[in-house]
Design an enzyme around this catalytic site. Structure first.
Site, PDB file in Angstrom:
ATOM      1  N   LYS A   1       8.001   5.581  15.523  1.00 38.96           N
ATOM      2  CA  LYS A   1       7.072   6.492  14.839  1.00 38.96           C
ATOM      3  C   LYS A   1       5.715   5.814  14.648  1.00 38.96           C
ATOM      4  O   LYS A   1       5.593   4.599  14.779  1.00 38.96           O
ATOM      5  CB  LYS A   1       7.663   6.908  13.496  1.00 38.96           C
ATOM      6  CG  LYS A   1       7.880   5.757  12.534  1.00 38.96           C
ATOM      7  CD  LYS A   1       8.675   6.207  11.320  1.00 38.96           C
ATOM      8  CE  LYS A   1       8.990   5.033  10.402  1.00 38.96           C
ATOM      9  NZ  LYS A   1       9.887   5.423   9.306  1.00 38.96           N
TER      10      LYS A   1
ATOM     11  N   MET B   1     -17.004  -4.409   5.659  1.00 39.23           N
ATOM     12  CA  MET B   1     -16.587  -3.399   6.626  1.00 39.23           C
ATOM     13  C   MET B   1     -16.346  -4.013   8.017  1.00 39.23           C
ATOM     14  O   MET B   1     -15.362  -3.697   8.681  1.00 39.23           O
ATOM     15  CB  MET B   1     -17.648  -2.296   6.729  1.00 39.23           C
ATOM     16  CG  MET B   1     -17.254  -1.197   7.693  1.00 39.23           C
ATOM     17  SD  MET B   1     -18.534   0.046   7.909  1.00 39.23           S
ATOM     18  CE  MET B   1     -18.230   1.104   6.516  1.00 39.23           C
TER      19      MET B   1
ATOM     20  N   ARG C   1      14.527  11.793  -0.985  1.00 42.40           N
ATOM     21  CA  ARG C   1      13.385  12.223  -0.195  1.00 42.40           C
ATOM     22  C   ARG C   1      13.924  13.393   0.637  1.00 42.40           C
ATOM     23  O   ARG C   1      14.127  14.458   0.080  1.00 42.40           O
ATOM     24  CB  ARG C   1      12.892  11.030   0.650  1.00 42.40           C
ATOM     25  CG  ARG C   1      11.439  11.059   0.968  1.00 42.40           C
ATOM     26  CD  ARG C   1      10.968   9.765   1.613  1.00 42.40           C
ATOM     27  NE  ARG C   1      11.740   9.373   2.784  1.00 42.40           N
ATOM     28  CZ  ARG C   1      11.490   8.315   3.540  1.00 42.40           C
ATOM     29  NH1 ARG C   1      10.493   7.524   3.252  1.00 42.40           N
ATOM     30  NH2 ARG C   1      12.235   8.029   4.591  1.00 42.40           N
TER      31      ARG C   1
ATOM     32  N   TYR D   1     -20.086  -9.656  -0.697  1.00 38.03           N
ATOM     33  CA  TYR D   1     -20.265  -8.641  -1.743  1.00 38.03           C
ATOM     34  C   TYR D   1     -19.579  -9.049  -3.036  1.00 38.03           C
ATOM     35  O   TYR D   1     -18.437  -9.492  -3.033  1.00 38.03           O
ATOM     36  CB  TYR D   1     -19.682  -7.299  -1.285  1.00 38.03           C
ATOM     37  CG  TYR D   1     -20.482  -6.646  -0.193  1.00 38.03           C
ATOM     38  CD1 TYR D   1     -21.809  -6.279  -0.383  1.00 38.03           C
ATOM     39  CD2 TYR D   1     -19.890  -6.376   1.045  1.00 38.03           C
ATOM     40  CE1 TYR D   1     -22.535  -5.666   0.618  1.00 38.03           C
ATOM     41  CE2 TYR D   1     -20.600  -5.752   2.060  1.00 38.03           C
ATOM     42  CZ  TYR D   1     -21.934  -5.397   1.842  1.00 38.03           C
ATOM     43  OH  TYR D   1     -22.641  -4.792   2.830  1.00 38.03           O
TER      44      TYR D   1
HETATM   45  C1  LIG Z   1      10.958   4.534   9.446  1.00 39.92           C
HETATM   46  C2  LIG Z   1      12.377   4.872   9.452  1.00 39.92           C
HETATM   47  C3  LIG Z   1      13.325   3.938   9.883  1.00 39.92           C
HETATM   48  C4  LIG Z   1      12.966   2.527  10.259  1.00 39.92           C
HETATM   49  O1  LIG Z   1      12.626   1.801   9.097  1.00 39.92           O
HETATM   50  P1  LIG Z   1      12.325   0.235   9.159  1.00 39.92           P
HETATM   51  O2  LIG Z   1      12.290  -0.188   7.742  1.00 39.92           O
HETATM   52  O3  LIG Z   1      10.997   0.091   9.830  1.00 39.92           O
HETATM   53  O4  LIG Z   1      13.425  -0.367   9.942  1.00 39.92           O
HETATM   54  C5  LIG Z   1      14.637   4.334   9.954  1.00 39.92           C
HETATM   55  N1  LIG Z   1      15.007   5.593   9.597  1.00 39.92           N
HETATM   56  C6  LIG Z   1      14.130   6.502   9.162  1.00 39.92           C
HETATM   57  C7  LIG Z   1      14.603   7.850   8.771  1.00 39.92           C
HETATM   58  C8  LIG Z   1      12.795   6.182   9.071  1.00 39.92           C
HETATM   59  O5  LIG Z   1      11.907   7.089   8.640  1.00 39.92           O
END
Ligand SMILES: *Cc1c(COP(=O)(O)O)cnc(C)c1O
Length: 382
Positions: free
Chosen positions: A41, A314, A136, A266
């Protein structure tokens, strides 16, 4: 000449990390190790979908959130299983899933309704998600069996193919008791239901004995560890044999001595107690380097580990050249990755995690893919 900043993606490191995880799972797990969904992802945690398809060629499946990313995998020649970890969002998506043979998570009644109203030419593989305590996505335990039965009915009607069981851990990185409680909820709610099981993220996958204790045909879902990041505060990626798959590097574009009593950058957040030689690095928060990085955040100049001084701007940040007297304009700098601090070491003082830094490298940073087409190294880590 463009600014000297560069993100190098190490494809062999992706393959090496996958192999390392597979080996860890194989150990003591009986005849067959769990299958691996390599989680790609968020543009493969910032590494690029194309690089992930190549680096994870040996994974059993690829899992992501965006339909576009799944389609991209097919376009790049991935013929294995694909899984959308949040499932689909509207009825029109089902056609795309069907066309590209993309599997889906089912986490809510609305998705079941869309499937019940939909039509497909080829049955879609699916995992039905149970909320065991992450709170979730997922069906509540008391609603799970009814949802699963609807999925099985869809299977009998030819809309779904393989139907499996899935959940997600909230504290696999830091609290075994919570994970054990979630596993108990999972076992009770799914007892007797047919199909494969998918419960483990990176932290659970890398926890000795956890995956081995999950009954049934299993798919694990590691993400961060495949990119060379650690899901744990207390265990470094290097100590687990993982290699960084991204190196963020740059060069010094300035070097000078700040007189005693003068501030740098800064807000003058760093004030030199004595004359201090500093280097100006072509990397700032607009490149994705965290603005929250405090004085002391590790950075490597000319292969020598030193520290960031003052506020990140930046487009630039300042490094302490005290331990690197030979440094000058043009000296190589590693912000994180191969030859520098790990991304987790940079993230920690910034109050965040390596995941966020890897995902946040800005589009303006040029990328170079290293090692495409080279066989992965198969020795045991650094
Ligand atoms: C992102 C995600 C993972 C992987 O998580 P990591 O901590 O990066 O291994 C696995 N399952 C779901 C549903 C996720 O959203």
């Amino acid at each position: 000449m463009p600014r000297p900043i560069l993100a190098t993606i190490h494809v062999p490191a992706l393959s090496h990390n996958l192999e390392t995880v597979a080996r860890a799972l194989g150990r003591g797990a009986g005849a067959s190790r769990p299958s691996i969904w390599a989680v790609i992802k968020a543009n493969a945690y910032g590494h690029g979908i194309d690089q992930a398809v190549e680096g994870f060629a040996q994974a059993e499946g690829l899992a992501m959130l965006d339909l576009d990313e799944a389609v991209r995998c097919r376009e790049r020649g991935w013929s294995g299983p694909l899984l959308l970890l949040e499932g689909f969002f509207e009825p029109a998506d089902i056609e795309v899933l069907d066309h590209y043979r993309i599997g889906t998570t089912i986490h809510c009644d609305e998705q079941l309704e869309m499937l019940e109203a939909g039509q497909v030419r080829h049955a879609l593989d699916a995992f039905v998600k149970l909320d065991t305590g992450m709170h979730r996505l997922g069906f509540r335990p008391q609603a799970y069996r009814a949802a699963y039965q609807r999925a099985l009915d869809l299977r009998d009607g030819g809309v779904l193919g393989t139907v499996g069981k899935m959940t997600h851990f909230a504290r696999a990185d830091d609290d075994p008791a919570t994970t054990a409680a979630q596993l108990r909820v999972f076992a009770a709610a799914t007892e007797g239901l047919p199909g494969p099981v998918s419960v483990c993220n990176s932290a659970a996958t890398l926890t000795e004995g956890l995956a081995a204790g999950v009954p049934g045909e299993q798919w694990v879902r590691p993400g961060i560890c495949l990119y060379g990041g650690s899901p744990f505060d207390e265990r470094s990626a290097g100590s687990m044999g993982l290699r960084p798959a991204m190196t963020l590097s740059s060069r010094l574009i300035g070097a000078h001595t700040v007189p005693a009593g003068e501030g740098v950058g800064y807000g003058h957040r760093f004030v030199a107690e004595r004359p201090t030689r500093v280097g100006v690095v072509a990397c700032g928060y607009a490149d994705g380097y965290p603005r929250h990085a405090p004085t002391g955040t590790p950075i490597t100049v000319e292969g020598v580990r030193t520290r960031v001084l003052g506020r990140v701007s930046m487009d630039m940040l300042v490094a302490d050249l005290d331990p690197v007297p030979q440094a000058r304009v043009g000296s190589p700098v590693v912000l994180w990755g191969e030859g520098g601090p790990s991304v987790d070491e940079v993230a920690r003082p910034c109050g965040t995690i390596g995941y966020e830094l890897l995902c946040a490298v800005a589009p303006r940073v040029p990328r170079r893919v290293q090692g495409a087409g080279i066989a992965p190294l198969s020795d045991e880590g650094p």
